[in-house]
Write a protein that holds these residues in place. Sequence first.
Motif, mmCIF file in Angstrom:
data_model
loop_
_atom_site.group_PDB
_atom_site.id
_atom_site.type_symbol
_atom_site.label_atom_id
_atom_site.label_comp_id
_atom_site.label_asym_id
_atom_site.label_seq_id
_atom_site.Cartn_x
_atom_site.Cartn_y
_atom_site.Cartn_z
ATOM 1 N N VAL A 539 2.924 -50.755 18.823
ATOM 2 C CA VAL A 539 1.815 -50.097 18.105
ATOM 3 C C VAL A 539 2.151 -49.954 16.627
ATOM 4 O O VAL A 539 1.299 -50.151 15.754
ATOM 5 N N LEU A 540 3.409 -49.668 16.322
ATOM 6 C CA LEU A 540 3.814 -49.494 14.917
ATOM 7 C C LEU A 540 3.846 -50.815 14.160
ATOM 8 O O LEU A 540 4.033 -50.819 12.944
ATOM 9 N N GLY A 541 3.627 -51.931 14.860
ATOM 10 C CA GLY A 541 3.508 -53.214 14.168
ATOM 11 C C GLY A 541 2.323 -53.274 13.236
ATOM 12 O O GLY A 541 2.225 -54.177 12.400
ATOM 13 N N THR A 549 2.041 -49.097 4.505
ATOM 14 C CA THR A 549 0.587 -49.117 4.592
ATOM 15 C C THR A 549 0.158 -49.607 5.973
ATOM 16 O O THR A 549 0.861 -50.385 6.625
ATOM 17 N N VAL A 550 -1.027 -49.167 6.407
ATOM 18 C CA VAL A 550 -1.549 -49.484 7.733
ATOM 19 C C VAL A 550 -2.532 -50.636 7.630
ATOM 20 O O VAL A 550 -3.436 -50.629 6.786
ATOM 21 N N GLU A 556 -7.448 -50.392 18.013
ATOM 22 C CA GLU A 556 -7.377 -51.856 18.070
ATOM 23 C C GLU A 556 -5.943 -52.313 18.331
ATOM 24 O O GLU A 556 -5.698 -53.208 19.153
ATOM 25 N N GLN A 557 -4.985 -51.684 17.658
ATOM 26 C CA GLN A 557 -3.585 -52.043 17.861
ATOM 27 C C GLN A 557 -3.108 -51.628 19.247
ATOM 28 O O GLN A 557 -2.365 -52.363 19.912
ATOM 29 N N ASN A 562 -1.358 -52.918 24.720
ATOM 30 C CA ASN A 562 -1.619 -52.690 26.137
ATOM 31 C C ASN A 562 -1.758 -54.030 26.871
ATOM 32 O O ASN A 562 -1.140 -54.257 27.920
ATOM 33 N N ASP A 563 -2.536 -54.938 26.295
ATOM 34 C CA ASP A 563 -2.741 -56.247 26.923
ATOM 35 C C ASP A 563 -1.454 -57.068 26.909
ATOM 36 O O ASP A 563 -1.121 -57.738 27.893
#
Length: 689
Positions: A539-541, A549-550, A556-557, A562-563
């Motif tokens: 998720v932190l990717g 910055t995000v 969405e992430q 999850n997938d």
Amino acid sequence: MEDSAVSKKSSWGLLTAKILGGLVVVMLATEQFLFFVGSQDFQPQVFRAKAQQYDVEIIRDAVGVPHIYGENDFDVAFGLGYAQAQDRLEDIEEAIIMYRGQSAEFNGSAGLSADYLIQLLGVWEPLESGYVEAQLPVATLALLQAYVDGLNAYAGTDVKRATPELYPISRRDLLAGFHLQHLFFYGFDEQLKSQISEQMQGAQVAQLQEHSLPIGSNAIAIAPARTSTNSTLLLWNSHQPLRGPLAWYEAHIESASGWQFYGGFFPGSPVPFIGFNEHMGWGVTVNKPNLLDVFELPEDEVERYGCSVSFKIYRALRVPLPLSCYRDAEGRPVLEQDGRYFQLRYAGAGEYRQVDQWYQLSQAESVAQWRTVFDDNRLASFAFIAADASGDILYRHNALMPNRGDGDQWSEYLPAAAVPEIANPSTGVLVATNQSPWGVRQLNDTFSVSQAQDYQQHTNNRAMRAHELLSGEQILSWDHLVNAKYDVKFSDASTQVQYIQAGLSQEIPPSLAAAATVLSDWDYQADQPNRGAALGVCVLGAIDTQTSTVSKPFLEQLAYCNDLLSTKLGTLSPSWGQVNRLVDGGNFWGVSGAPDTLRAMHADLDDYDNYGLRRVVAGDGLHGFVEWRHGRLHRAEVISPFGQSIARLTPFRTDQTPMFINRQLRTVLMNREDIEQQATQVILPKTYY
């Protein structure tokens, strides 16, 4: 009639086959001729004979690290070149190909961008004219020559590994490399693409690709007043690729004339970039101040000239690929994009003397002496932390900072003393983790500096965690520094934790409820047994670790991760050691750490997308700790992620990996008697030939 038609078809088929066969023969003959012509300068006996000029001894210790002894610095440089080639010849050749602008010639289309950039910047013109060498001290030129003599001498002994058409390697090759790498380290290509894209309202610069370099480093110094043993402590931990031309090469050099150093070199460099001697040492982190300006020129102020790169089409067959290059009336490079012309003005243009400054830095015996080397600064960037046996510690956010007082069309740099610099702070601790200079002695520090807006402004998780662990009033020890370096936690104040906590406060779709539960239970650590780190770090990717910055909305992430984990691994909560791996051939090891933790691990994201596994390719390479106590070197300990050599049959390819995984360190040997007791090989090049 039918028989006649069949006969004609057979004749045409036979003729076609003969023509194609003839073309193949011609191509093979041409290839062999070109290979023969290109190999004429490869003279193994001549290269090996150079060893007679140098009085050097190479002693390899229990893990293969070379301890190189010579009567003078040039003897040592020869031995260093010889040892590096023995361990990392393929890496050195890869670097030389790039420096010469021959990447497309050897590697095909993947190398065109790098070759074009070298042509555009005119890297080789001042080298081939002799101008560059005329600017360097005689001793530095002799050091470079001795080093390439060592490279060539070893290549002459291992002809099956060497690529004949690359030899002899020359000191000009090295000077081109120093020039280019110092541009790439401050993000020259990133800044160029960004600025032109902005002026072109989002258009992409097709000719250029970014040459990704390491994305983090750590350096920490602690003054005697903060330690329980009245010691000066230093951590040097520059994050590099773990394999390839920019992976650290460990060596110990010592000449009878006084040059002594232990630390990290790059393959293809005769001088060190991180490490220490008996009296002082330093660590280096990448910084990325604004060192480039781009502005548009009218077409009538631009001169076009012919340039070309050589392009590989089959094995040794190369064809010239003509390009259009441009410059202004003063010879500055100009990039053409969709009929518009942009002049490039950048720090480090025309500067090739970096090797001399690194050579001087490695000879310093105190922080004060080391600092004076920057009075005539030739290094375009880098943030340094230095420490010495007397207790002095220093931070320097170095830059060839453009003097923009007259706008973007500057022609001078600010004085060397104008960049941010902090000596012996009252906090007793200095931390450099690629953050802004206003987070070095404490977070949210304040001090004034010229053109403050041109320096990076953000902080990062590593800086936060280092200050949380080391700042304040507590008395510190060697163990405190080691534990801080291997920390794998994300700070509650970090962008990473705030991103996840803000995301979890949203309404979570039912399809992501299980993933949200795993994240809610995660303790924000990336140790091997951790069951939340695989999803959490994925998720932190969405966060750029260089700028904090995000890039993607949380949900969405989260859906992507999850997938990915469900599909590739069948679970949202595998152990982190199952996912995060060091890999060498068919061998792999689970490892703690993540992007922007102090125990830094950066993965190949293609492997991640394809398999759900993170193959670590950069981060914690060679790193070390040093302690000076009572005015002298007390101890030093180091470790590498793999081993000293990349050769397949050597015992030193991955022998250090188990220690690295388990946070174990090796004691550095500096005393010759101790080294000889552990010797696994003694090499006397002069007596071999």
